[in-house]
Design an enzyme around this catalytic site. Structure first.
Site, PDB file in Angstrom:
ATOM      1  N   ASP A 124      -7.148   1.100   6.793  1.00 27.43           N
ATOM      2  CA  ASP A 124      -7.399  -0.217   7.827  1.00 27.43           C
ATOM      3  C   ASP A 124      -8.191  -1.230   7.099  1.00 27.43           C
ATOM      4  O   ASP A 124      -8.715  -1.061   5.936  1.00 27.43           O
ATOM      5  CB  ASP A 124      -8.019   0.677   9.074  1.00 27.43           C
ATOM      6  CG  ASP A 124      -9.502   0.831   8.582  1.00 27.43           C
ATOM      7  OD1 ASP A 124      -9.665   1.226   7.637  1.00 27.43           O
ATOM      8  OD2 ASP A 124     -10.192   1.200   9.742  1.00 27.43           O
ATOM      9  N   TYR A 126     -10.922  -3.864   6.095  1.00 25.58           N
ATOM     10  CA  TYR A 126     -12.561  -4.112   5.672  1.00 25.58           C
ATOM     11  C   TYR A 126     -13.024  -4.458   7.000  1.00 25.58           C
ATOM     12  O   TYR A 126     -12.738  -5.251   7.696  1.00 25.58           O
ATOM     13  CB  TYR A 126     -12.814  -4.975   4.780  1.00 25.58           C
ATOM     14  CG  TYR A 126     -12.156  -4.746   3.251  1.00 25.58           C
ATOM     15  CD1 TYR A 126     -12.549  -3.441   2.759  1.00 25.58           C
ATOM     16  CD2 TYR A 126     -11.461  -5.711   2.509  1.00 25.58           C
ATOM     17  CE1 TYR A 126     -12.218  -3.317   1.239  1.00 25.58           C
ATOM     18  CE2 TYR A 126     -11.157  -5.442   1.319  1.00 25.58           C
ATOM     19  CZ  TYR A 126     -11.369  -4.171   0.701  1.00 25.58           C
ATOM     20  OH  TYR A 126     -10.912  -4.047  -0.495  1.00 25.58           O
ATOM     21  N   PHE A 137      -6.765  -4.434   0.665  1.00 24.39           N
ATOM     22  CA  PHE A 137      -7.708  -4.418  -0.532  1.00 24.39           C
ATOM     23  C   PHE A 137      -8.254  -5.822  -0.979  1.00 24.39           C
ATOM     24  O   PHE A 137      -9.092  -6.031  -1.531  1.00 24.39           O
ATOM     25  CB  PHE A 137      -7.148  -3.764  -1.550  1.00 24.39           C
ATOM     26  CG  PHE A 137      -6.719  -2.242  -1.338  1.00 24.39           C
ATOM     27  CD1 PHE A 137      -7.607  -1.476  -1.213  1.00 24.39           C
ATOM     28  CD2 PHE A 137      -5.426  -1.757  -1.351  1.00 24.39           C
ATOM     29  CE1 PHE A 137      -7.271  -0.044  -1.017  1.00 24.39           C
ATOM     30  CE2 PHE A 137      -4.985  -0.600  -0.928  1.00 24.39           C
ATOM     31  CZ  PHE A 137      -6.136   0.382  -0.865  1.00 24.39           C
ATOM     32  N   HIS A 246      -7.612   7.415  -2.996  1.00 23.08           N
ATOM     33  CA  HIS A 246      -7.952   6.041  -2.761  1.00 23.08           C
ATOM     34  C   HIS A 246      -8.936   5.882  -3.679  1.00 23.08           C
ATOM     35  O   HIS A 246      -9.791   6.328  -4.133  1.00 23.08           O
ATOM     36  CB  HIS A 246      -8.676   6.093  -1.253  1.00 23.08           C
ATOM     37  CG  HIS A 246      -8.967   4.941  -0.557  1.00 23.08           C
ATOM     38  ND1 HIS A 246     -10.100   4.126  -0.938  1.00 23.08           N
ATOM     39  CD2 HIS A 246      -8.109   4.242   0.231  1.00 23.08           C
ATOM     40  CE1 HIS A 246      -9.926   2.858  -0.059  1.00 23.08           C
ATOM     41  NE2 HIS A 246      -8.662   2.894   0.610  1.00 23.08           N
TER      42      HIS A 246
END
Length: 282
Positions: A124, A126, A137, A246
């Site tokens: 999801d 930031y 990202f 991740h």
């Protein structure tokens, strides 16, 4: 190549609105037939030319780009998506929601459907103020580079020898054919995963299915467990799937570092006759 569709959907409204085009409309055809089936929302777009392939439409206030809507109309006009839009409207009345509504679909604006060669799938957005701007990202120039993105740049340097940029804006990747997609597209300020399970997954699942079904030779980079769970939506016989933990500092040393996704992506693209991605960010 599928031309662009002359409608847009506002995520802050329940209505479907027509749009005024910037260039001249060449020919209009009937809406493609769509239905919900066992493999998700199926779309069968017409191949007739009905609008210039270079047609552009104004996008603001959360409106969705027409070329993607051409394929995703069925899911975006479904009762579930209407419920999602109602939920987001209610959330914005009570909380600060990221990204800003004009950036929710930024990934689709920066990477037109016909240009997609790579999909990087995150989780999801930031949840810190000023960070999320609709690209997984990525953060805008001037915003501190988050730890996950710092690790992505470290792996990029280790993989291809590319020096990390001085900012975290990945728009150049998006413009070169890298769809930077999160599985959930909105979040409350300071509350990670607060919009998980509210309907975004239905939409992003269909995005993945559509790319897998309609295109060939795409690289899907799945980072993190929620992204990895989308593997079964992708036809591995016609695409490359790269899966790793991740890039978060909590998991990067469990297999993200050393996974070499950038060089593997480019080798595959070249093997299927496509131009490799220029991963260097200016």
């Amino acid at each position: 190549m599928v031309e662009r569709y002359p409608y847009k959907v506002d995520v802050t409204s329940s209505s479907l609105v027509s749009t005024t085009t910037i260039a001249m409309v060449v020919q209009l055809v009937r809406m493609p037939a769509c239905h919900a089936g066992g493999r998700g929302f199926e779309s069968r777009p017409s191949r007739h030319s009905y609008i210039s392939s270079l047609e552009l439409f104004k996008m603001k206030n959360g409106l969705f780009p027409n070329d993607w809507f051409y394929y995703l109309k069925s899911v975006m006009t479904s009762p579930q998506f209407r419920s999602l839009k109602s939920f987001i409207i209610q959330e914005r009345e009570k909380y600060t929601i990221f990204p800003p509504k004009e950036d929710i679909f930024r990934a689709f604006i920066e990477t037109p459907f016909d240009n997609v060669k790579v999909v990087i799938l995150g989780q999801d957005p930031y949840h810190g103020r000023g960070q999320a701007h609709g690209l997984a990202f990525s953060v805008k120039k001037g915003v501190a580079i988050p730890p996950s993105l710092q690790n992505i740049f470290i792996e990029l340097q280790n993989d291809l020898g590319i020096e990390p940029p001085h900012h975290g804006d990945l728009t150049q990747w998006a413009n070169r054919g890298v769809l930077l997609l999160n599985t959930v597209l909105t979040v409350r300020e300071g509350q990670a995963h607060s919009h998980r399970g509210k309907g975004w997954e239905l939409f992003t699942d269909e995005v993945i299915r559509t790319i897998s079904r309609e295109k060939n030779g795409v690289v899907f980079i799945l980072w993190g467990r929620p992204a990895g769970e989308k593997r079964n939506l992708i036809d591995g016989s016609k695409h490359l799937i790269l899966q790793a933990p991740h890039p978060s500092p909590l998991s990067a040393f469990r297999g993200f570092f050393g996974s070499a996704p950038f060089s593997k992506t480019n080798r595959y693209l070249e093997s299927v006759g496509k131009t490799p991605i220029n991963w260097k960010i200016d």
